[in-house]
Design a protein around this motif. Structure first.
Motif, PDB file in Angstrom:
ATOM      1  N   GLY A 106      43.721  37.265  43.554  1.00 38.59           N
ATOM      2  CA  GLY A 106      43.596  36.541  42.301  1.00 38.59           C
ATOM      3  C   GLY A 106      43.081  35.127  42.507  1.00 38.59           C
ATOM      4  O   GLY A 106      42.604  34.761  43.591  1.00 38.59           O
ATOM      5  N   SER A 128      32.127  43.384  41.854  1.00 37.30           N
ATOM      6  CA  SER A 128      33.115  42.793  40.965  1.00 37.30           C
ATOM      7  C   SER A 128      32.398  42.122  39.805  1.00 37.30           C
ATOM      8  O   SER A 128      31.282  41.617  39.950  1.00 37.30           O
ATOM      9  N   CYS A 134      32.990  39.350  38.701  1.00 42.49           N
ATOM     10  CA  CYS A 134      32.900  37.897  38.925  1.00 42.49           C
ATOM     11  C   CYS A 134      31.517  37.485  39.429  1.00 42.49           C
ATOM     12  O   CYS A 134      31.260  36.298  39.592  1.00 42.49           O
ATOM     13  N   ASN A 190      36.268  31.375  42.344  1.00 42.14           N
ATOM     14  CA  ASN A 190      36.026  32.585  43.137  1.00 42.14           C
ATOM     15  C   ASN A 190      34.568  32.714  43.583  1.00 42.14           C
ATOM     16  O   ASN A 190      34.096  33.804  43.892  1.00 42.14           O
ATOM     17  N   ASN A 235      38.217  44.361  35.337  1.00 43.58           N
ATOM     18  CA  ASN A 235      39.555  44.203  35.915  1.00 43.58           C
ATOM     19  C   ASN A 235      40.213  45.574  36.099  1.00 43.58           C
ATOM     20  O   ASN A 235      40.391  46.319  35.130  1.00 43.58           O
ATOM     21  N   TYR A 244      43.328  48.216  37.618  1.00 46.74           N
ATOM     22  CA  TYR A 244      44.762  48.308  37.864  1.00 46.74           C
ATOM     23  C   TYR A 244      45.113  49.779  38.051  1.00 46.74           C
ATOM     24  O   TYR A 244      44.329  50.666  37.709  1.00 46.74           O
ATOM     25  N   SER A 300      48.264  38.514  43.473  1.00 48.07           N
ATOM     26  CA  SER A 300      47.831  39.668  42.685  1.00 48.07           C
ATOM     27  C   SER A 300      47.071  39.225  41.431  1.00 48.07           C
ATOM     28  O   SER A 300      47.080  38.048  41.056  1.00 48.07           O
ATOM     29  N   HIS A 301      46.440  40.201  40.775  1.00 49.12           N
ATOM     30  CA  HIS A 301      45.734  39.937  39.530  1.00 49.12           C
ATOM     31  C   HIS A 301      46.704  39.963  38.351  1.00 49.12           C
ATOM     32  O   HIS A 301      47.882  40.306  38.495  1.00 49.12           O
ATOM     33  N   ARG A 350      40.409  39.933  27.671  1.00 50.26           N
ATOM     34  CA  ARG A 350      40.069  40.558  28.940  1.00 50.26           C
ATOM     35  C   ARG A 350      39.923  42.073  28.765  1.00 50.26           C
ATOM     36  O   ARG A 350      40.461  42.660  27.828  1.00 50.26           O
TER      37      ARG A 350
END
Length: 316
Positions: free
Chosen positions: A69, A108, A110, A134, A166, A168, A179-180, A210
Motif C-alpha cells: 500500500g 497495475s 497506478c 507509488n 484494486n 482483493y 496492505s491495501h 474506488r
C-alpha cells in the motif's frame, strides 16, 4: 493453451497467482508449475535462466511482484523499483530465449497519471505525471509494458500486458501497515468486533470513489486474454488491457459493506483532519468488455469470501 500445455505461474502463491492455479486446475490443465521464493529467487538472473532452460514452459503468467500500500511504497521506494524491474526483466527475457509461446504480464492501474481523466482508458499511459507516493512501482510496471511491446515488435513474440484495478480475495495481505485498503479494513473491523471497540475510524470524508475486483475474476480475465488476445499482427507491439469491474463505490460504502459482512455493531466515524487522496480512480474496461469478458463476483459476495479467508489464514 490446451490441457497438456506446460504453464508456469510466476508468483503462484500470491493473490492472483494462487487464483490462477486454482482455476487452471479446476479447468483440467494438467501441467501447471510454480516455484516458491526459497526454490528460486526471481531477482536472480542465473537461476531464472536455468529454470527456463530446464523446464521449457510453453505459457507464462507473470504475476510475481513486490507489492504494498501507500505506506510501503513510500517507505521502501528503492526496493519496489529494483525488485520489480529485476523480476520482470529476468522472466520476460528468459521466456523469449526459451521459446515461450505466450506470456501475460500483470501490471497495475497506478501506471496512469495522477490526474488522468475518468474513467482511465489505455490511451492515457504516459500522458501526465504519476502519483509521487507509488511512482517507483509504477515506473517499473510501465517498463514491463514497454518491454513486452518491444519484444513483440523486434522478435515477433506474443506477450500481452494486463492492468488490474484494486484486487482483493483469498490469499491477500492483511498486514496492518503494508496492505491495501480493503484487506486493511477487513482486519480493522474484525479486531474492533473482537475487542468490543465502540467505533472504527476511517481517514478522510469517505467520499473518494474506488473500483474493486475479486482475485478469481482477475485470474479468469488473464486466462481469457491468454486464449483470445493475439498481438502478433500489431506493428506497435500490442496495447495493454485494463481489467476491472467497471463499477465504483465510495470508501464509505466499502466500509459499510465490510462492517456488515464482519458483523461489527459499533459506530463508523470519519476523521476529517486526514486526507482523502485521489477523488476518483476508475478504469475504462470497455476494450475488455468488447472482447466478451465481464466480471462475475459482486463486491459483497467477494468480501464475504475474503473475510472467510482472513478468519482461516489471514491473522498475523
Amino acid at each position: 493453451m490446451n490441457q497438456d500445455s506446460k504453464i508456469y505461474i510466476a508468483g503462484h502463491k500470491g493473490l492472483v497467482g494462487s487464483a490462477l492455479v486454482r482455476l487452471l486446475n479446476q479447468s483440467g490443465f494438467k501441467n501447471v508449475i510454480g516455484r516458491t521464493r526459497a526454490e528460486m529467487d526471481l531477482a536472480d538472473q542465473t537461476k531464472v535462466y536455468d529454470f527456463f532452460a530446464k523446464e521449457k514452459p510453453e505459457y507464462v503468467f507473470l504475476a510475481a511482484a513486490k507489492v504494498g500500500g501507500i505506506f510501503a511504497n513510500n517507505t521502501y521506494p528503492a526496493e519496489f523499483i529494483f525488485s520489480n524491474l529485476q523480476i520482470q526483466n529476468n522472466i520476460i527475457d528468459a521466456a523469449y530465449r526459451n521459446g515461450v509461446k505466450k506470456l501475460c504480464f500483470l501490471g497495475s492501474s497506478c501506471i496512469y497519471p495522477k490526474f488522468a481523466k475518468q474513467p482511465m482508458d489505455e490511451g492515457q499511459l504516459l500522458d501526465g505525471k504519476l502519483e509521487p507516493t507509488n511512482e517507483p512501482y509504477a515506473v517499473a510496471k510501465i517498463a514491463g509494458i514497454v518491454m513486452c511491446q518491444s519484444y513483440n515488435r523486434q522478435y515477433g513474440t506474443n506477450y500481452i500486458s494486463v492492468m488490474p484495478t484494486n484486487l482483493y480475495g483469498p490469499g491477500d495481505n492483511y498486514h496492518p501497515e503494508n496492505s491495501h485498503v480493503l484487506p486493511a479494513l477487513l482486519r480493522r473491523f474484525h479486531e474492533a468486533k473482537i475487542q468490543n471497540l465502540p467505533e472504527v475510524v476511517i481517514w478522510g470524508t469517505g467520499k473518494p470513489l474506488r473500483e474493486f475486483l475479486y482475485s478469481e475474476d482477475m485470474a479468469r480475465a488473464c486466462i481469457f486474454l491468454m486464449q483470445n488476445y493475439d498481438v502478433t499482427t500489431d506493428p506497435k507491439g500490442g496495447e495493454h488491457v485494463n481489467v476491472g469491474s467497471g463499477i465504483e463505490v465510495s470508501i464509505k460504502e466499502l466500509a459499510e459493506t465490510i462492517k456488515s459482512v464482519v458483523g461489527y455493531e459499533g459506530n463508523l466515524t470519519f476523521d476529517l483532519t486526514k486526507p482523502d487522496g485521489t477523488p476518483r480512480k476508475l478504469l475504462d474496461v470497455s476494450k475488455l468488455h468488447k472482447m466478451g469478458w465481464k466480471h462475475e463476483v459482486e463486491l459483497k459476495d467477494g468480501v464475504r469470501a475474503a473475510y472467510t479467508d482472513f478468519l482461516e489464514n489471514g491473522k498475523l
